[in-house]
Design an enzyme around this catalytic site. Structure first.
Site: not given
Ligand code: IVH
Length: 727
Positions: A98, A132, A134, A136, A248, A312, A336, A430, A433, A454, A460
């Site tokens: 991630s 690029e 992100k 969702d 991507y 990146k 974000k 608490c 408990c 607690c 508990c």
């Molecule tokens: S690169 C090694 N590029 O975001 C990293 N991720 O928090 C590979 N996502 O699990 C991820 N758009 O599901 C990358 N343009 C983008 C993306 C992207 C959405 C998601 C992806 C990943 C999550 C990471």
């Protein structure tokens, strides 16, 4: 081993040749017919429901892939239990990681700085990034071998996902075959659904439910709709849902895709994938932020959800040098978008007790939609937060939610405060408990913690049950058929009081100490009942399935085992660090007990782990300091075998060695040298001791060099070190 099990670890469906497929379909038809006969005619099932489902599912998958081979006596045309077991598991050749997050411009500038520092690049030298959107949705990895799609796998826990190949093939943006592709190519990207299609799907589901006079099961947002549609056991349903895919990233590749991220994306495009049109190459932070603003401006007009911008490092040689830190690449970050907000009435405040005893005030809200999701609860974190924001029961409050995080109360709309708005009194005890709840004093800082906890510990029930839930959760033991509901129920019945009890269920059942049995009830599904006939768990197909699910976890990775213990400050990441540092649970256990002596070597060794600090170490020490915890772990170890951890790289000549760097390094920065050594399984230490294996000394080395020579530690030049590690 059961006679049926042989089929289940067979060749992935995507790799079957037609003649093999035909043969297997015939065998499956016969085996399923046998199993049906045993079940329906003889009333004596000889395989578990899970095995039966797996057979039917495999049959269906092969039929979906080879529709022409479907047999006249195909089991899928017969009524009977429809497949309901999960998907086949698929281990990723390269883990799916991630991204680290950035929330403001400063974080992006920091990121650029960090990368430069790691690579040893001066401020003025060029360092380009791609920017690029992100997306969702949900990430998917597509493995092509010799240009043919052989596996589509969801992310899962990053190491192992689910095999959804047949479903993926129903998505128009995912080619089944590629021309002029590398022999091995794993394309990674995001599956998503557009807003319009999401609305249309929910409308359709509502209509269909109404026609059958049922409550419609609707999706909360396009991402859930995309995930729910892809993860359909019946690929025909996936096919009927409009899904899209943007490429991507990549996993394993047999040859380089280009010299830069940008080139790699262009290559994907040539191969027939869609790449996001808002992607741009930016040569500095100012341009990255400009592209962020541009994408944010266009966001409202896009017909799909995005939740930020991913930057990146463009050069792939830099990406390779930067590598990874815990679960994130060092070369990328997600910037974000600000969270979405809404206003509603706070109807009440309730206290929840977590697994570490933390008392969390939760705002019960008049339900409101925030960014497409209905929110009825929001966290208020702690007493200070309630005080600081002056939140009162009956107030209008602004709430926000960002991505997957729990919605939060941002502020009170004071102009709307009514006379009756009531202050909340944070409990001294608490609520579960009745033990005293206290703000502990942090031993390291001497300050009182903001959280009230607690003191009930093991007595508990809230803590005990939360610990058990954590123990079986997805990132820990992940026991099929044993979820939060079942745990709560078993706990209330006193059938499971601690983790080890899970593993003695079968034995206790067979010895007649407990009596779980199924009972068919159309409305509720199968129920487990105890001796008094009270339901102890719902929605489980059979006890045998549950026992099988438990037995399947009698061997488990050391990292999962450690995470499952629920030690304070030790989650998934730290558990992995401990597992790979100590090698297995036994060594970790021993070290944790020894580390009680803060002057001793064990303590220093624990702190030498990159990423482990004094607070985490204290959590571990405190846990193992309690006899009742050690006893509970001992009882668990009598039932479960943790597997030795894969040490970062055991093949490398420096695996397990302790290295110290000193002086000026010429071909790489200190950070890079350290990261590279660690990725090869070496321990990097800051000081020389008799335990040091190598001192890598560059020009300007001083006291460390002298000490090393005095202790007889092997001293290497940077060049000799590079030779040793083969780079
Ligand atoms: S690169 C090694 N590029 O975001 C990293 N991720 O928090 C590979 N996502 O699990 C991820 N758009 O599901 C990358 N343009 C983008 C993306 C992207 C959405 C998601 C992806 C990943 C999550 C990471």
């Amino acid at each position: 081993m059961n006679k049926y099990a042989s089929n289940l670890d067979a060749i992935p469906v995507g790799k079957l040749a037609p003649d093999e497929a035909a043969e297997e379909l015939a065998r499956l038809a016969a085996e399923i017919a046998d199993a049906d006969a045993a079940y329906y005619n003889d009333d004596a099932p000889d395989i578990t429901d899970a095995q039966y489902d797996a057979l039917r599912r495999r049959n269906l998958l092969i039929e979906k892939r080879f529709p022409k081979l479907k047999r006249a006596d195909s089991p899928s045309d017969k009524v009977g239990a429809s497949p309901s077991a999960g998907f086949e598991k698929a281990k990723h050749a390269v883990p799916m990681l991630s991204l680290d997050n950035a929330f403001g411009d400063e974080d992006v500038a920091e990121f650029d700085k960090r990368v430069r520092k790691f690579l040893g690049l001066a401020e003025e030298s060029e360092l380009a990034f791609t920017a690029e959107p992100k997306i969702d949705g949900l990430s998917l990895s597509l493995r092509y071998e010799k240009g043919v799609l052989v596996l589509a796998a969801t992310r899962g826990d990053g190491e192992t996902g689910e095999n959804v190949t047949i479903n993926a093939l129903t998505i128009a943006d995912i080619p089944e075959r590629l021309k002029a592709a590398p022999d091995i190519l794993e394309v990674r990207g995001e599956v998503f659904m557009s807003h319009e299609e999401f609305e249309a799907l929910n409308t359709r589901l509502t209509r269909e439910a109404e026609a059958e006079e049922k409550e419609p099961k609707l999706f909360a947002n396009p991402r859930n709709a995309a995930a729910g549609s892809l993860r359909q056991l019946d690929a025909a349903i996936t096919a009927s849902r409009p899904l899209h895919f943007f490429a991507y990233a990549w996993g394993e590749v047999s040859e380089a895709l280009g010299e830069t991220q940008w080139d790699a994306l262009q290559r994907f495009k040539k191969l027939g994938f869609k790449i996001n049109p808002l992607t741009k190459r930016c040569k500095d932070v100012a341009r990255m932020l400009a592209q962020y603003a541009e994408i944010e401006r266009k966001r409202a007009a896009l017909d799909y959800d995005i939740d930020g911008v991913v930057y990146k490092v463009d050069r792939l040689d830099y990406q390779a040098r930067l590598g990874f830190v815990s679960r994130h690449p060092r070369w990328a970050i997600a910037h974000k978008f600000p969270a979405e907000k809404a206003t509603t009435v706070l109807e009440d405040i309730e206290i929840q007790v977590g697994r570490t005893g933390k008392l969390t005030p939760v705002a019960r809200l008049k339900p409101v939609t925030v960014g497409g999701v209905v929110v009825a609860n929001a966290t208020l974190h702690n007493a200070d937060e309630i005080e600081r924001k002056d939140v009162r029961i009956g107030d209008w409050v602004v709430i926000q939610r960002a991505g997957d995080v729990i919605p939060q109360v941002v502020e009170v709309v004071l102009e709307k405060r009514k006379k009756g708005a009531r202050k909340f009194k944070f409990p001294e005890r608490c609520p579960v408990c009745g033990s005293h709840a206290v703000n502990e004093v942090n031993p390291l800082t001497g300050k009182a913690d903001v959280d009230r906890r607690c003191t009930g510990g093991l007595v508990c029930p809230a803590q005990a049950v939360e610990r058990l839930k954590h123990f079986v959760s997805r990132r820990a033991f992940d026991i099929e058929g044993l979820g939060e509901k079942q745990i709560t129920s078993f706990f209330e019945q006193e059938i499971i009081k601690e983790p080890a009890d899970i593993f003695t269920l079968r034995q206790r059942q067979e010895a007649g100490e407990i009596s779980l049995y199924t009972y068919k009830n159309k409305a509720d599904g199968d129920l487990y009942l105890d001796k008094e006939g009270k339901p102890v768990a719902t929605n489980l197909k059979s006890i045998e399935n549950l026992f099988d699910g438990i037995d399947a976890k009698r061997e488990i990775s050391s990292a999962r085992f450690i995470n499952a213990l629920g030690i304070r400050h030790v989650g998934e990441t730290n558990a992995r660090l401990f597992a790979s540092h100590y090698g297995d649970v036994a060594a970790f256990y021993e070290a944790a007990v020894m580390a009680r002596d803060a002057e001793g070597e064990a303590y220093q060794d624990m702190l030498s782990i990159d990423g482990i600090g004094a607070l985490v170490a204290q959590g571990v020490i405190d846990f193992f300091d309690e006899a009742h915890n050690r006893d509970a772990v001992d009882r668990l170890l009598a039932e479960v075998t943790p597997l030795a951890a894969e040490v970062a790289n055991t093949q490398s000549p420096v695996a397990g060695k302790t290295v110290v760097f000193t002086g000026t390094l010429e071909t790489m920065t200190r950070d890079e040298a350290k990261a590279r050594a660690q990725s090869l399984g070496a321990k990097v230490s800051g000081s020389i001791s008799a335990k040091t294996d190598y001192l890598v000394a560059g020009p300007g080395a001083g006291s460390k060099l002298k000490k090393a020579e005095g202790l007889g530690v092997e001293v290497l030049t940077e060049e000799q070190w590079a030779m040793l590690i083969g780079s």
